[in-house]
Design a protein around this motif. Structure first.
Motif, PDB file in Angstrom:
ATOM      1  N   ARG A  14       0.836  -1.200   0.000  1.00  0.00           N
ATOM      2  CA  ARG A  14       0.000   0.000   0.000  1.00  0.00           C
ATOM      3  C   ARG A  14       0.871   1.250   0.000  1.00  0.00           C
ATOM      4  N   THR A  15       1.904   1.235   0.837  1.00  0.00           N
ATOM      5  CA  THR A  15       2.823   2.359   0.907  1.00  0.00           C
ATOM      6  C   THR A  15       3.567   2.530  -0.414  1.00  0.00           C
ATOM      7  N   LEU A  16       3.992   1.423  -1.003  1.00  0.00           N
ATOM      8  CA  LEU A  16       4.679   1.472  -2.289  1.00  0.00           C
ATOM      9  C   LEU A  16       3.791   2.099  -3.351  1.00  0.00           C
ATOM     10  N   ASP A  17       2.540   1.712  -3.389  1.00  0.00           N
ATOM     11  CA  ASP A  17       1.599   2.232  -4.360  1.00  0.00           C
ATOM     12  C   ASP A  17       1.559   3.760  -4.309  1.00  0.00           C
ATOM     13  N   ARG A  18       1.480   4.291  -3.111  1.00  0.00           N
ATOM     14  CA  ARG A  18       1.388   5.742  -2.938  1.00  0.00           C
ATOM     15  C   ARG A  18       2.729   6.428  -3.181  1.00  0.00           C
TER      16      ARG A  18
END
Length: 233
Positions: free
Chosen positions: A26-30
């Protein structure tokens, strides 16, 4: 680019260390979205400009950012990320290259089981979630490098930056970093290792999240507060 969908909700990672509380996909996506926004604003005249990364101009830093995503993809696929080299891209194709690599990184980590799988790099070892979070930290720091080099002030996602900072603190010791990583690499049979981050820089307690993150990696954000890159005509 496809997002991680159901992984956008925070979750506990079973079997991982207590300092990793959320799904790093999720953090990577953002983080990839923030970096993509910065890349989209890079002008051709800026490609030969200097960056906070010693020895890298803007073009080389763009290649390195794309390379980070390719290494993330390799790690998720069970390949050796250290065997992935930064590749040249046509100057008018950097944004396309970024989103293509982002898609490969997303697809490579779609299996939830990867978050608990043991992985090891010369500088970090543990559950896949922990190792992936370390790459998100590197990605975020280099996004700042690119923003500074091209005169941009992006709107940072503070949650992403805080999680990147937590992962970076777990990966980088406070001092004597070169000695520490030489010892780690020798113990694991590597001939040598280059530590890409200098000793941590002391910074004010009320500094922003992104300033605290980059200061931990040896960059002094105060040097770049009022600087504007020189753009060749």
């Amino acid at each position: 680019m496809a997002s991680f969908g159901p992984h956008n909700d925070a979750m506990n990672i079973s079997g991982s260390r207590n300092d990793v509380h959320t799904d790093p996909r999720r953090t990577l996506d953002r983080a990839m979205a923030t970096a993509g926004g910065v890349i989209s604003e890079v002008r051709p005249q800026q490609l030969t400009g200097a960056t906070p990364c010693v020895g890298m101009d803007v073009r080389a830093l763009l290649a390195h950012l794309v390379g980070v995503l390719e290494r993330i993809a390799a790690l998720g696929l069970g390949a050796n990320p250290l065997a992935v080299n930064d590749s040249a891209v046509d100057d008018d194709r950097w944004l396309d290259a970024w989103w293509a690599s982002a898609g490969r990184a997303t697809d490579a980590w779609i299996d939830d089981a990867l978050l608990d799988r043991h992985m090891a790099l010369p500088w970090i070892e543990g559950a896949g979630a922990k190792v992936l979070a370390s790459y998100v930290s590197e990605l975020t720091v280099h996004t700042w490098d690119l923003a500074v080099a091209t005169g941009q002030r992006p709107e940072w996602d503070d949650e992403v930056v805080e999680e990147a900072f937590a992962a970076m603190r777990g990966m980088l010791p406070v001092e004597n970093r070169l000695t520490r990583y030489e010892e780690i690499s020798a113990a694991r049979g590597f001939d040598e290792v280059t530590v890409p981050f200098a000793e941590a820089v002391t910074i004010a307690q009320d500094a922003s999240a992104i300033e605290r993150l980059v200061a931990w990696t040896g960059r002094d954000p105060r040097r770049f507060l009022d600087t504007t890159p020189t753009i060749p005509l």
